[in-house]
Design an enzyme around this catalytic site. Structure first.
Site, mmCIF file in Angstrom:
data_model
loop_
_atom_site.group_PDB
_atom_site.id
_atom_site.type_symbol
_atom_site.label_atom_id
_atom_site.label_comp_id
_atom_site.label_asym_id
_atom_site.label_seq_id
_atom_site.Cartn_x
_atom_site.Cartn_y
_atom_site.Cartn_z
ATOM 1 N N ASP A 88 0.553 4.990 1.899
ATOM 2 C CA ASP A 88 -0.184 5.436 3.078
ATOM 3 C C ASP A 88 -1.311 6.413 2.724
ATOM 4 O O ASP A 88 -1.113 7.372 1.973
ATOM 5 C CB ASP A 88 0.772 6.108 4.081
ATOM 6 C CG ASP A 88 1.597 5.081 4.833
ATOM 7 O OD1 ASP A 88 1.112 3.950 5.034
ATOM 8 O OD2 ASP A 88 2.730 5.405 5.229
ATOM 9 N N HIS A 146 0.825 -1.206 0.000
ATOM 10 C CA HIS A 146 0.000 0.000 0.000
ATOM 11 C C HIS A 146 0.857 1.254 0.000
ATOM 12 O O HIS A 146 2.050 1.235 0.303
ATOM 13 C CB HIS A 146 -0.918 0.020 1.226
ATOM 14 C CG HIS A 146 -0.185 0.156 2.530
ATOM 15 N ND1 HIS A 146 0.503 -0.892 3.093
ATOM 16 C CD2 HIS A 146 -0.014 1.205 3.366
ATOM 17 C CE1 HIS A 146 1.056 -0.503 4.222
ATOM 18 N NE2 HIS A 146 0.773 0.781 4.416
ATOM 19 N N HIS A 195 4.634 -0.009 0.132
ATOM 20 C CA HIS A 195 5.367 -0.716 1.181
ATOM 21 C C HIS A 195 4.479 -1.772 1.824
ATOM 22 O O HIS A 195 3.255 -1.756 1.665
ATOM 23 C CB HIS A 195 5.931 0.258 2.217
ATOM 24 C CG HIS A 195 4.892 1.085 2.908
ATOM 25 N ND1 HIS A 195 4.242 2.132 2.296
ATOM 26 C CD2 HIS A 195 4.378 1.017 4.166
ATOM 27 C CE1 HIS A 195 3.381 2.675 3.144
ATOM 28 N NE2 HIS A 195 3.437 2.012 4.276
ATOM 29 N N ARG A 251 5.834 7.219 13.727
ATOM 30 C CA ARG A 251 5.601 7.560 12.319
ATOM 31 C C ARG A 251 5.120 8.995 12.190
ATOM 32 O O ARG A 251 4.308 9.450 13.001
ATOM 33 C CB ARG A 251 4.534 6.620 11.726
ATOM 34 C CG ARG A 251 4.328 6.818 10.225
ATOM 35 C CD ARG A 251 3.172 5.973 9.700
ATOM 36 N NE ARG A 251 2.011 6.820 9.433
ATOM 37 C CZ ARG A 251 0.951 6.448 8.713
ATOM 38 N NH1 ARG A 251 0.891 5.227 8.196
ATOM 39 N NH2 ARG A 251 -0.056 7.265 8.522
HETATM 40 FE FE LIG Z 1 1.853 2.043 5.773
#
Ligand SMILES: [Fe+2]
Length: 326
Positions: free
Chosen positions: A111, A109, A263, A278
């Site tokens: 993000d 995917h 990723h 993140r």
């Molecule tokens: Fe992700």
């Protein structure tokens, strides 16, 4: 005699960029991410455009320093779904352990594709890395696009895919409060479409932007048509030549261009603990080939011999490591 004033010169050493994969990824060294100067930030940005995914090791930085580093590249965004830090909603804490198994991200995917303006980049900082497992895979979807035949590139060039925040629907319960919240988020993030072939707004590279986590079909196509086409495009991310596999160590920072990279977080470490922070950086509205991009084109850098460690040459003698200095 009067002496001329000496102006102290603060000059940092240039960063080092070492390519890690044939098509994708580079390791950046020679920079402390807690205090990068403007020239280093600019060099990192250039390295990101060229290599699409960057790795920094041994970055013992605080959450505040990590966020500040992210802000050097744009405004940080807030995820509507992921668990965030109480005081800093832009900071997502990914803490998986025996009582909180990893979920949702073992899928190729980009993000937050469900947004009208998905993040342009994502950064992860590892605090705890499992001794075995828990790697993250990255795929260059520009390399994957370049790997398609001319005929397929033409076939998909004008297509758009429909996106929904499908995988996150399961985090909502069936009680009235949860369903009300889900309806509110549906209003905020309606189904919308993005180009299947995205043109990068800074490098001009074309890439396959569609991904299996968020795509629910191709605009204007029957399911019986879009499903096999989508599956063929998803399969491109699974080709190892387009990939890089990151093995986490504590204090590793990964920084990738979410406009061109897919990723996949490998879920093979449970019940070990894996703790990452993140941040995501605000992006713009994706556009396709119809937009007639006129900006610069940054080509993929060819691998050079200087990118790899050289074996000793015959002049060095067979046991270079024991050679006496003059
Ligand atoms: Fe992700």
């Amino acid at each position: 005699m009067e002496q001329a004033a000496v102006t102290p010169q603060t000059q940092t050493a240039p960063i080092s960029v070492k390519r890690l994969g044939y098509n994708i990824a580079a390791e950046i060294s020679g920079v402390d991410l807690s205090a990068p100067d403007d020239s280093q930030v600019s060099a990192i940005n250039n390295a990101l455009l060229e290599n699409e995914m960057l790795v920094f090791r041994d970055q013992d930085i605080t959450a505040a320093q990590f966020m500040d580093f992210g802000r050097k590249f744009g405004e940080l965004t807030v995820s509507p779904f992921s668990p965030t830090h109480d005081d800093n909603p832009e900071l997502i804490i990914l803490d998986y352990h025996k009582d909180n198994p990893p979920r949702l991200t073992d899928n190729w995917h980009s993000d937050e594709t469900f947004r009208e303006t998905p993040p342009k980049a994502t950064m992860l900082h590892s605090l705890i890395a499992p001794p075995i497992g828990g790697d993250t895979m990255f795929a260059s979807m520009s390399a994957a696009y370049e790997g398609l035949s001319d005929q397929t590139q033409r076939l998909i060039s004008d297509l758009r895919f429909l996106v929904d925040f499908t995988p996150f629907r399961r985090v909502f319960g069936n009680d009235a409060d949860s369903l009300h919240k889900l309806r509110e988020i549906e209003k905020e993030h309606p189904i919308l479409s993005h180009p299947v072939v995205r043109v990068h707004p800074e490098s001009g590279r074309k890439s396959i932007f569609v991904n299996s986590q968020f795509a629910i079909g191709i605009e204007g196509m029957k399911d019986s048509e879009s499903k096999p086409l989508l599956e063929m495009l998803y399969a491109q991310a699974r080709i190892p030549e387009y990939q890089f596999r990151l093995q986490w160590q504590p204090n590793t920072v990964a920084f990738w261009d979410n406009r061109v990279i897919l990723h996949y977080a490998i879920h093979d470490y449970y019940p070990q603990r894996r703790l990452l922070e993140r941040v995501t950086i605000k992006g713009d509205k994706p556009f396709g080939v119809e937009a007639d991009y006129k900006g610069p084109f940054i080509p993929r850098r060819e691998i050079e011999l200087s990118d790899v460690d050289q074996p000793p040459s015959p002049e060095d003698g067979p046991l270079r490591m024991f050679k006496q200095s003059d």
